[in-house]
Design a protein around this motif. Structure first.
Motif, PDB file in Angstrom:
ATOM      1  N   TYR A 240      56.901  29.485  41.989  1.00 14.13           N
ATOM      2  CA  TYR A 240      55.898  30.137  42.827  1.00 14.13           C
ATOM      3  C   TYR A 240      54.805  30.780  41.977  1.00 14.13           C
ATOM      4  O   TYR A 240      53.604  30.609  42.236  1.00 14.13           O
ATOM      5  N   ASN A 241      55.220  31.507  40.954  1.00 18.91           N
ATOM      6  CA  ASN A 241      54.235  32.193  40.116  1.00 18.91           C
ATOM      7  C   ASN A 241      53.349  31.212  39.359  1.00 18.91           C
ATOM      8  O   ASN A 241      52.159  31.469  39.152  1.00 18.91           O
ATOM      9  N   ARG A 242      53.903  30.077  38.955  1.00 17.22           N
ATOM     10  CA  ARG A 242      53.078  29.048  38.306  1.00 17.22           C
ATOM     11  C   ARG A 242      52.037  28.510  39.278  1.00 17.22           C
ATOM     12  O   ARG A 242      50.875  28.313  38.933  1.00 17.22           O
ATOM     13  N   GLN A 243      52.465  28.254  40.505  1.00 13.18           N
ATOM     14  CA  GLN A 243      51.554  27.700  41.501  1.00 13.18           C
ATOM     15  C   GLN A 243      50.472  28.689  41.909  1.00 13.18           C
ATOM     16  O   GLN A 243      49.332  28.303  42.163  1.00 13.18           O
ATOM     17  N   MET A 244      50.826  29.962  41.980  1.00 11.80           N
ATOM     18  CA  MET A 244      49.886  30.972  42.468  1.00 11.80           C
ATOM     19  C   MET A 244      49.064  31.616  41.361  1.00 11.80           C
ATOM     20  O   MET A 244      48.284  32.527  41.622  1.00 11.80           O
ATOM     21  N   GLU A 245      49.212  31.152  40.151  1.00 15.29           N
ATOM     22  CA  GLU A 245      48.474  31.733  39.037  1.00 15.29           C
ATOM     23  C   GLU A 245      46.973  31.698  39.302  1.00 15.29           C
ATOM     24  O   GLU A 245      46.409  30.666  39.650  1.00 15.29           O
ATOM     25  N   GLY A 246      46.346  32.842  39.177  1.00 19.32           N
ATOM     26  CA  GLY A 246      44.900  32.917  39.356  1.00 19.32           C
ATOM     27  C   GLY A 246      44.458  33.182  40.785  1.00 19.32           C
ATOM     28  O   GLY A 246      43.274  33.346  41.042  1.00 19.32           O
ATOM     29  N   VAL A 247      45.400  33.242  41.733  1.00 17.91           N
ATOM     30  CA  VAL A 247      45.034  33.546  43.124  1.00 17.91           C
ATOM     31  C   VAL A 247      45.017  35.058  43.291  1.00 17.91           C
ATOM     32  O   VAL A 247      46.055  35.708  43.257  1.00 17.91           O
ATOM     33  N   GLN A 248      43.851  35.617  43.437  1.00 18.26           N
ATOM     34  CA  GLN A 248      43.691  37.057  43.514  1.00 18.26           C
ATOM     35  C   GLN A 248      44.338  37.599  44.779  1.00 18.26           C
ATOM     36  O   GLN A 248      44.148  37.091  45.875  1.00 18.26           O
ATOM     37  N   GLY A 249      45.158  38.640  44.627  1.00 17.10           N
ATOM     38  CA  GLY A 249      45.785  39.260  45.776  1.00 17.10           C
ATOM     39  C   GLY A 249      47.148  38.722  46.109  1.00 17.10           C
ATOM     40  O   GLY A 249      47.815  39.206  47.007  1.00 17.10           O
ATOM     41  N   ALA A 250      47.625  37.685  45.397  1.00 13.25           N
ATOM     42  CA  ALA A 250      48.941  37.124  45.680  1.00 13.25           C
ATOM     43  C   ALA A 250      50.024  38.052  45.176  1.00 13.25           C
ATOM     44  O   ALA A 250      49.875  38.756  44.184  1.00 13.25           O
ATOM     45  N   ASP A 251      51.152  38.065  45.873  1.00 12.75           N
ATOM     46  CA  ASP A 251      52.306  38.846  45.459  1.00 12.75           C
ATOM     47  C   ASP A 251      52.864  38.198  44.185  1.00 12.75           C
ATOM     48  O   ASP A 251      53.274  37.055  44.186  1.00 12.75           O
ATOM     49  N   ARG A 252      52.888  38.956  43.102  1.00 18.65           N
ATOM     50  CA  ARG A 252      53.302  38.389  41.822  1.00 18.65           C
ATOM     51  C   ARG A 252      54.802  38.520  41.577  1.00 18.65           C
ATOM     52  O   ARG A 252      55.298  38.044  40.556  1.00 18.65           O
ATOM     53  N   LEU A 253      55.538  39.171  42.441  1.00 18.84           N
ATOM     54  CA  LEU A 253      56.960  39.382  42.209  1.00 18.84           C
ATOM     55  C   LEU A 253      57.833  38.478  43.045  1.00 18.84           C
ATOM     56  O   LEU A 253      58.747  37.839  42.553  1.00 18.84           O
ATOM     57  N   LEU A 254      57.572  38.429  44.344  1.00 16.31           N
ATOM     58  CA  LEU A 254      58.399  37.633  45.241  1.00 16.31           C
ATOM     59  C   LEU A 254      57.558  36.617  45.989  1.00 16.31           C
ATOM     60  O   LEU A 254      56.477  36.936  46.480  1.00 16.31           O
ATOM     61  N   PRO A 255      58.053  35.371  46.095  1.00 19.46           N
ATOM     62  CA  PRO A 255      57.340  34.371  46.892  1.00 19.46           C
ATOM     63  C   PRO A 255      57.438  34.675  48.385  1.00 19.46           C
ATOM     64  O   PRO A 255      58.258  35.459  48.804  1.00 19.46           O
TER      65      PRO A 255
END
Length: 255
Positions: A240-255
């Motif tokens: 999840y964190n790899r996919q969401m890298e660079g998306v501002q405002g995304a939850d960085r801890l839990l998908p």
């Protein structure tokens, strides 16, 4: 020594056929790895089911699941309208159990380069004209509840972005992963851009048909419990964190 009259072996129950439909756009979108990453892990654990996947237009998928022609829908968000005819995981008090989501996603605002429309975390600023969103997507209901004019006539993300390029809408709301590589696509390069924070961050579920949820209650509960277990695992969090890298405002801890 074997007891007389007992069989020498027992046959494991055959897995039940479990037919899922999903948005045909998922096959070519950046969300595919996330969605099917979850499902590959789920299949390995839910051996009591034999999974089958069918791609089709999103609205048709939802309608066929509503009628029971499919057992479930892959990667869909919750809306009041959908919940009338489809099954979502629920807590004991009947409220939506977001802990049993597949992951969190949402929408980002995409605008034409040179325009100033933006989302400040609470409202849209410098909005001149309707917003565009795909037909059948839950963001449409949300935007209209905010009192905004929405053009949801486009059936695909590509059609929605084309309306933006042509100036028919002031901005469009699309999946942040699908908006992550706009510059890499020749059709949009130098014309449109992703902006700001997520307009919404919302849970996406393995949605079940009412027929399956009612007739296979134990399997439905097992599926949603396994989805939660997988979502909290270290390897899925890493995906999840790899996919969401660079998306501002995304939850960085839990998908």
């Amino acid at each position: 020594m074997l007891a007389l009259g007992l069989p020498l072996w027992t046959h494991a129950a055959e897995p039940r056929h479990f037919k899922l439909c999903y948005n045909e756009e998922l096959a070519s979108s950046n969300t595919r790895e996330l969605a099917f990453g979850m499902m590959t892990r789920l299949e390995a654990k839910a051996t009591f089911l034999k999974f089958e996947y069918v791609a089709m237009p999103w609205r048709r998928c939802l309608k066929l699941a509503e009628s029971g022609q499919f057992d479930g829908v892959l990667s869909g968000s919750h809306s009041t309208e959908r919940a009338l005819s489809l099954a979502y995981p629920r807590k004991a008090d009947g409220t939506l159990d977001t802990n049993k989501r597949m992951y969190l996603l949402g929408y980002v605002l995409v605008r034409r380069i040179g325009t100033r429309v933006e989302w400040d975390g609470q409202q849209f600023l410098n909005l001149e004209g309707p917003l565009g969103a795909q037909q059948g997507y839950s963001i449409v209901e949300h935007l209209r509840q905010m009192g905004l004019k929405v053009d949801d006539g486009a059936k695909s993300a590509q059609d929605t972005l084309q309306k933006l390029v042509l100036g028919r809408v002031a901005g469009v709301l699309i999946n942040p992963l699908n908006a992550s590589d706009l510059d890499a696509q020749l059709a949009w390069r130098g014309k449109i851009e992703r902006t700001g924070k997520l307009v919404m961050q919302k849970p996406y579920f393995l949605i079940l048909s009412q027929t399956f949820a009612q007739q296979q209650r134990e399997h439905a509960t097992q599926l949603w419990n396994l989805v939660e277990q997988i979502r909290l695992s270290d390897d899925f969090r890493a995906l999840y964190n790899r996919q969401m890298e660079g998306v501002q405002g995304a939850d960085r801890l839990l998908p």
